[in-house]
Scaffold this active site. Structure first.
Site, PDB file in Angstrom:
ATOM      1  N   ARG A 145     106.664  29.388 -79.498  1.00  0.00           N
ATOM      2  CA  ARG A 145     107.463  30.609 -79.543  1.00  0.00           C
ATOM      3  C   ARG A 145     108.249  30.808 -78.262  1.00  0.00           C
ATOM      4  O   ARG A 145     107.816  30.404 -77.176  1.00  0.00           O
ATOM      5  CB  ARG A 145     106.574  31.824 -79.801  1.00  0.00           C
ATOM      6  CG  ARG A 145     105.612  32.160 -78.676  1.00  0.00           C
ATOM      7  CD  ARG A 145     104.683  33.272 -79.093  1.00  0.00           C
ATOM      8  NE  ARG A 145     103.869  33.768 -77.998  1.00  0.00           N
ATOM      9  CZ  ARG A 145     102.861  34.610 -78.151  1.00  0.00           C
ATOM     10  NH1 ARG A 145     102.530  35.043 -79.342  1.00  0.00           N
ATOM     11  NH2 ARG A 145     102.169  35.038 -77.102  1.00  0.00           N
ATOM     12  N   GLY A 169     110.427  22.320 -73.478  1.00  0.00           N
ATOM     13  CA  GLY A 169     109.519  23.232 -74.152  1.00  0.00           C
ATOM     14  C   GLY A 169     109.115  22.641 -75.486  1.00  0.00           C
ATOM     15  O   GLY A 169     107.995  22.159 -75.664  1.00  0.00           O
ATOM     16  N   ARG A 211     111.329  38.668 -68.062  1.00  0.00           N
ATOM     17  CA  ARG A 211     112.270  37.566 -67.962  1.00  0.00           C
ATOM     18  C   ARG A 211     113.648  37.951 -68.499  1.00  0.00           C
ATOM     19  O   ARG A 211     114.662  37.425 -68.100  1.00  0.00           O
ATOM     20  CB  ARG A 211     111.692  36.392 -68.764  1.00  0.00           C
ATOM     21  CG  ARG A 211     112.561  35.185 -68.795  1.00  0.00           C
ATOM     22  CD  ARG A 211     111.834  34.012 -69.425  1.00  0.00           C
ATOM     23  NE  ARG A 211     112.395  32.792 -68.913  1.00  0.00           N
ATOM     24  CZ  ARG A 211     113.399  32.131 -69.482  1.00  0.00           C
ATOM     25  NH1 ARG A 211     113.940  32.577 -70.578  1.00  0.00           N
ATOM     26  NH2 ARG A 211     113.864  31.028 -68.936  1.00  0.00           N
ATOM     27  N   CYS A 265     115.721  29.766 -78.593  1.00  0.00           N
ATOM     28  CA  CYS A 265     116.504  30.815 -77.937  1.00  0.00           C
ATOM     29  C   CYS A 265     117.520  31.436 -78.871  1.00  0.00           C
ATOM     30  O   CYS A 265     118.179  30.730 -79.627  1.00  0.00           O
ATOM     31  CB  CYS A 265     117.298  30.249 -76.765  1.00  0.00           C
ATOM     32  SG  CYS A 265     116.281  29.498 -75.534  1.00  0.00           S
TER      33      CYS A 265
HETATM   34  P1  XMP Z   1     113.414  23.848 -75.527  1.00  0.00           P
HETATM   35  O1  XMP Z   1     114.729  23.533 -76.139  1.00  0.00           O
HETATM   36  O2  XMP Z   1     112.888  22.746 -74.691  1.00  0.00           O
HETATM   37  O3  XMP Z   1     113.722  25.065 -74.529  1.00  0.00           O
HETATM   38  O4  XMP Z   1     112.447  24.344 -76.528  1.00  0.00           O
HETATM   39  C1  XMP Z   1     112.755  25.600 -73.671  1.00  0.00           C
HETATM   40  C2  XMP Z   1     113.397  26.601 -72.722  1.00  0.00           C
HETATM   41  O5  XMP Z   1     113.933  27.708 -73.449  1.00  0.00           O
HETATM   42  C3  XMP Z   1     113.930  28.868 -72.605  1.00  0.00           C
HETATM   43  N1  XMP Z   1     113.298  29.945 -73.355  1.00  0.00           N
HETATM   44  C4  XMP Z   1     113.966  30.911 -73.989  1.00  0.00           C
HETATM   45  N2  XMP Z   1     115.284  31.192 -74.035  1.00  0.00           N
HETATM   46  N3  XMP Z   1     114.825  33.031 -75.461  1.00  0.00           N
HETATM   47  C5  XMP Z   1     115.718  32.277 -74.769  1.00  0.00           C
HETATM   48  O6  XMP Z   1     116.920  32.565 -74.820  1.00  0.00           O
HETATM   49  C6  XMP Z   1     113.486  32.803 -75.453  1.00  0.00           C
HETATM   50  O7  XMP Z   1     112.711  33.502 -76.096  1.00  0.00           O
HETATM   51  C7  XMP Z   1     113.030  31.689 -74.663  1.00  0.00           C
HETATM   52  N4  XMP Z   1     111.801  31.211 -74.393  1.00  0.00           N
HETATM   53  C8  XMP Z   1     112.000  30.117 -73.586  1.00  0.00           C
HETATM   54  C9  XMP Z   1     113.175  28.504 -71.348  1.00  0.00           C
HETATM   55  O8  XMP Z   1     114.127  28.296 -70.343  1.00  0.00           O
HETATM   56  C10 XMP Z   1     112.442  27.237 -71.747  1.00  0.00           C
HETATM   57  O9  XMP Z   1     112.140  26.418 -70.653  1.00  0.00           O
END
Ligand code: XMP
Length: 503
Positions: free
Chosen positions: A403, A374, A418, A318
């Protein structure tokens, strides 16, 4: 000694998991006695509290099925057409859950030829026979290929199943420990029907489950819906066309729960979508979010959310906090949202920022009922995508793509909704795209993670998640903020080399 969570999180500093450390409590039970059963939503309970993110490099049918088999749930992403998402959810739900797979059932006066019809469509050559000719009826017998293999083609059309079925069927009873049912399956060398106390057919134990159990460590009972199929979740957006998406997911795939997916969930769009879903699909569970403050949570709780998803900008991919200047440290977000949600009995899911089992335990201790991952699950066998070779510090490593759904690459495929982005306007990326190393199967990883969480809960002195939440509320859970030096001390230090822990 130490501080209550309320003291730590009211200092005006935003904290994440690594900033805080919990004090040990008193142990009077074994780690194996810790129970991790937890609420995903008001209406769904899971055997284990870790779920997978709706991201196009994390959750499609394989991930969703593997997690549900272990007692968790996966959320299929929606960066694809409605038809494709319905197919992914349906495929995961169709997966043979093992002990409670849906058996094919015919009546005693059906013919062998009817089995051939089933075989053509579903590839199944064994059927259970019940008095009603349907699942749920009283089990009368079972017919397998060896009962009709020797019959001629003509006889297939004239031989009734009631005349050739084995009446002396080895069965397992509903609620029986998996181990015992599996031993019978092994001994019987065929499928074992599962019956309830009054002899009515409720499922089927299959070799698939046997293989799963013999190959992988045990975690929890599979997550099953009321008809015995694996539970599967899906993410959807909040635009008008997402209403058709939800309708298709419910009617064509039987999705159990949807996440209304937004990086900032406190919006009129989300409330409208929530109200539409609850009115149009009363049995569907709806998780709202994402939120990070008590005020945001309050509005969605009041609107009727069945669960809340917590986190803004904490995910490993993120960049929301950098790009939009908005968000919150994940430990603070979980604590503050949980306080509000707990009063209303709404379970919360701590989403993002989890890098190890300690983070999962901290999220649960700060009030989360489930934790969404994620990056932890990216790069596993069950994650979508192909492995590729890349150069690592000590030679080539196998990697898979991971990604952010707000990365340019993912948005180009369609996931910009989103991030409230307007397709007509400039695209603003709120995430990055890259790769993570091969982590093997989630079926291997999740049992290890859960065992580590159990040991953490034991150290704190909590036998289950309700107990750790009670400790949080009554102040007996003590903690401190870690200085930078304390964080460095808590990690491996002053080693020339060491064996890196895999998860
Ligand atoms: P982790 O830390 O487990 O986080 O890799 C997964 C969560 O991140 C969110 N998510 C995003 N947040 N930009 C963001 O600000 C993105 O491109 C993005 N893609 C996913 C989402 O809540 C996921 O479950």
């Amino acid at each position: 000694d130490g501080l209550r969570a309320a003291q730590v999180f009211s200092q005006g500093t935003t904290y994440t998991y690594d900033d805080v450390i919990m004090h040990p409590g008193h142990i009077d039970f074994g780690a194996h006695q810790v129970v991790l059963t937890s609420k995903l939503t008001k209406g769904i309970t899971l055997a284990i509290p870790v779920v997978s993110s709706p991201m196009d490099t994390v959750t499609e049918a394989d991930m969703a099925a593997a997690l549900a088999m272990m007692g968790s749930i996966g959320f299929v992403h929606y960066n694809m057409s409605i038809e494709e998402q319905v197919a992914q959810v349906a495929r995961a739900k169709r997966h043979q859950a093992g002990l409670n797979a849906i058996p094919e059932v015919l009546a005693q006066d059906s013919f062998v030829a009817d089995i051939h019809d089933l075989k053509r469509v579903k590839g199944i050559g064994s059927v259970c026979i019940t008095d009603t000719g349907a699942p749920g009826g009283r089990l009368l017998g079972i017919v397998t290929p060896r009962d009709y293999d020797m019959l001629s083609h003509a006889e297939h059309r004239t031989t009734r199943l009631g005349d050739i079925m084995s009446r002396d069927v080895v069965t397992a009873t509903e609620g029986e420990a998996h181990e015992e049912a599996l031993q019978r399956l092994h001994a019987a060398k065929r499928r074992v029907p599962v019956v309830n106390a009054s002899g009515h057919l409720v499922g089927l134990a299959t070799r698939d489950l046997l293989r799963h159990h013999s190959r992988y460590p045990k975690v929890g009972q599979p997550s099953l819906d009321s008809s015995g199929k694996l539970r599967v979740g899906a993410a959807v957006g909040t635009r008008d066309d997402d209403r058709a998406r939800v309708a298709a997911l419910v009617s064509q795939a039987g999705v159990d729960v949807v996440i209304l997916d937004s990086s900032q969930g406190d919006s009129t769009f989300q409330v409208a979508m929530l109200q539409h879903c609850k009115a149009a699909h009363p049995d569907l569970q709806v998780i709202c979010g994402n939120v990070v403050t008590g005020a945001q949570a309050q509005r969605l709780v009041q609107a009727g959310a069945d669960g809340l998803r917590v986190g803004m900008g904490s995910g490993s991919i993120c960049t929301t906090q950098e790009v939009c200047a908005v968000g919150r440290g994940q430990a603070s977000a979980v604590y503050h949202v949980a306080r509000v949600a707990a009063r209303a009995g709404v379970p919360i899911m701590a989403d993002g920022g989890v890098q190890n089992s300690g983070h999962i335990t901290k999220a649960l201790a700060l009030g989360a009922s489930t934790v969404m991952c994620g990056s932890m699950f990216a790069g596993t066998t069950e994650a979508p995508g192909e492995y590729a070779m890349a150069s690592g510090p000590s030679g080539p490593v196998r990697v898979k793509a991971y990604r952010g759904m707000g990365s340019l690459a993912a948005m180009t495929k369609g996931s910009e909704a989103r991030y409230h982005s307007d397709t007509q306007a400039l695209k603003i990326a709120q995430g990055v795209a890259g790769t993570v190393v091969d982590k093997g199967s989630v079926r291997q990883m999740v049992p290890h993670l859960m065992q580590a969480v159990k040991q953490g809960m034991q150290d704190v002195g909590a036998r289950d998640i309700a107990a750790i939440h009670a400790m949080l509320r009554n102040g007996s859970l003590r903690m401190e903020v870690r200085s930078n030096a304390a964080q460095a001390e808590g990690n491996v230090h002053h080693m020339h080399s060491y064996d890196k822990v895999r998860w």
